[in-house]
Each structure stands twice: as C-alpha cells, then as structure tokens.
Design an enzyme around this catalytic site. Structure first.
Site, PDB file in Angstrom:
ATOM      1  N   CYS A   1       0.859  -1.186   0.000  1.00 29.84           N
ATOM      2  CA  CYS A   1       0.000   0.000   0.000  1.00 29.84           C
ATOM      3  C   CYS A   1       0.892   1.231   0.000  1.00 29.84           C
ATOM      4  O   CYS A   1       1.960   1.235   0.629  1.00 29.84           O
ATOM      5  CB  CYS A   1      -0.896  -0.018   1.241  1.00 29.84           C
ATOM      6  SG  CYS A   1      -2.056   1.369   1.317  1.00 29.84           S
TER       7      CYS A   1
ATOM      8  N   GLU B   1       1.784  -4.884  -5.120  1.00 26.03           N
ATOM      9  CA  GLU B   1       0.611  -5.733  -4.988  1.00 26.03           C
ATOM     10  C   GLU B   1      -0.521  -5.199  -5.859  1.00 26.03           C
ATOM     11  O   GLU B   1      -0.709  -3.986  -5.977  1.00 26.03           O
ATOM     12  CB  GLU B   1       0.190  -5.772  -3.517  1.00 26.03           C
ATOM     13  CG  GLU B   1      -0.938  -6.730  -3.203  1.00 26.03           C
ATOM     14  CD  GLU B   1      -1.233  -6.804  -1.715  1.00 26.03           C
ATOM     15  OE1 GLU B   1      -2.420  -6.910  -1.360  1.00 26.03           O
ATOM     16  OE2 GLU B   1      -0.273  -6.743  -0.917  1.00 26.03           O
TER      17      GLU B   1
END
Length: 271
Positions: free
Chosen positions: A131, A165
C-alpha cells in the site's frame, strides 16, 4: 484537511464530522482541547521505528521503518488515516505481517509525516509494496515517486526483483508506469540500447513483465520468434526522456540508506 473516503474508526469517532490527530503518534480525538492536552504530554517526535534514511540536502527528509507487530497501535492508526484517502484499501487492523516505511519532512519541531508505503515481511508473490500513500498537502511534489523508488532500492538490497501488490488504483497505475518508463529509458540511454529485458530487470529490480508493459506503452518493443526484443534508437530514447524530464524527480542517495533486510524469527540460526 478534507478527506475523500470513509474509514472505519471505532465508535464514537466514526460518526464525527471532524477528527483531531496527533501528527506524531497518530492517536485520534473527538475534540481539539483533548488533542491539545495530549500534545502537551506526548514526547514522540518521529515515527516509532528505526531511521533508515536521511537526505543530506533540502528538503530534509527521512524514512523510518516501523514493524507492524512491535508498534501495532501506531500502524493501525496509520492504516485508518490512509483509508480516508484510499478507496480500495482493506487492511486496517491485521498489521503484524507488515513493515511500514514512513517518509517524513524534518524541522526543529520534529519529523512530520509526508506519506508511507507498507510491505509484507515475507511475500510469497514477490511483492515489494502493499500500500502507498502521499498525504494530500504533499502531493505533486515528487514524494510518491520517491516512495516507489525507495521500495525498489530495498529490493536491490535484498537481491530480489519486486512488483507492487495488485490491483493498483488508477493513480497507482499512472505513477508506476511513469517510474518504470523513466527507469528503463535512463538505463537504455546509458547503455545505448544494448540491453536485454533480463539485463534491465537485474539492474533495476523491476519485474520483467512490468518492463515489457512499460516498453509496450512507449512502442519500443517487438515480439519476434517467441521473444520480446527491444527496438529503439538513441534519438527516440532522448525524445521520451525530454518529455519525462518535465516531471519533478527527487533522487535517492543510496549511500545514506542504512538498512538490513527482514529475517523471520524462525529463520534465525537455520543453515
């Protein structure tokens, strides 16, 4: 600061129109006077982790590594804060498996959070970033690209290739594509285009399919006899770099990065 999305702060805070946060420990309050009383007693002036990078030039920035397991409350508060500005974020409380890299600006009062990225301690998929967020007051200043570049510098230290990700947000896709393109173009310019995709991956720690995707967007790659072949001239590279040079770039002095890759506790002592 105006926020963009809902964040699941616990009751009674999630129903308030305004929250007050301590910028150092990230503890949240419903009233300004409660924050002021807390600030008078809070002795934290930087994120509760190890300072692993400090720039020597202006702006004076630093990066701290914070372990989600050792500093659970701080990292949970950071995740709740970031959800106010990230639509797709789902991690709030299960922070133990993650390391958080907090980017700060430093002055005489202390270290002020600019943004951060998180990273799994042990990613089976090879992710080097889970993130990423730059707080709104610090956006469009090159900090987002700095955080992306920093994640790849850590991958180089680990002697691994990395990738973020998925899924990426729309803004994330734009930011990463720009970073991949510049990194690849600068390397091709230095070596006058005489590199394979594997060579570029080894030097940048960028995964090969991300390199291919970046080159495809620039129309600098061909598929021939089952392989991707880089097809580019020095002049074309210069033209693309000229366009990218209009964007603000904040470099990383790797000599000032003092960091050791994470080693799981159960791996210590194994041969």
């Amino acid at each position: 600061m105006d926020t963009w999305y809902y964040s699941p702060y616990p009751e009674p805070y999630n129903s308030l129109e305004k929250l007050y946060l301590c910028e150092y420990c990230l503890k949240y309050f419903g009233k300004k006077k409660t924050l002021l009383r807390h600030s008078a007693k809070c002795d934290l002036r930087h994120p509760p982790g190890d300072e692993i990078y400090r720039a020597a030039t202006s702006p004076t920035i630093a990066v701290f590594e914070v372990d989600g397991k050792r500093n659970k409350v701080y990292c949970q508060s950071l995740c709740l804060l970031s959800k106010l500005f990230l639509d797709h974020k789902t991690l709030y409380y299960d922070v133990d498996p993650f390391l958080f890299y907090i980017l700060c600006e430093r002055d005489q009062q202390g270290y002020h959070i600019v943004g951060y990225f998180s990273k799994e301690k042990c990613s089976v998929e090879g992710y080097n970033l889970a993130c990423i967020l730059t707080l709104p007051p610090y956006q469009r200043k090159g900090y987002g690209r700095f955080l992306i570049a920093f994640s790849y510098e850590l991958s180089k230290k680990e002697c691994k290739v990395g990738t973020p990700e998925r899924p990426l947000s729309d803004l994330g896709q734009v930011s990463y594509r720009s970073y991949w393109q510049r990194s690849v173009l600068e390397l091709l310019y230095t070596h006058r285009g005489q590199l394979s995709i594997k060579d570029i991956s080894d030097r940048t720690a960028i995964r090969t399919d991300d390199i291919v995707r970046a080159l495809e967007v620039l129309n600098l790659i061909k598929y021939w006899k089952g392989d991707h072949i880089i097809s580019v001239t020095q002049r074309v590279i210069e033209e693309h770099l000229r366009i990218l040079d209009k964007k603000k770039v904040m470099g990383i002095d790797v000599s000032r990065l003092h960091w050791t890759p994470y080693v799981p506790a159960n791996a210590v002592g194994k041969k």
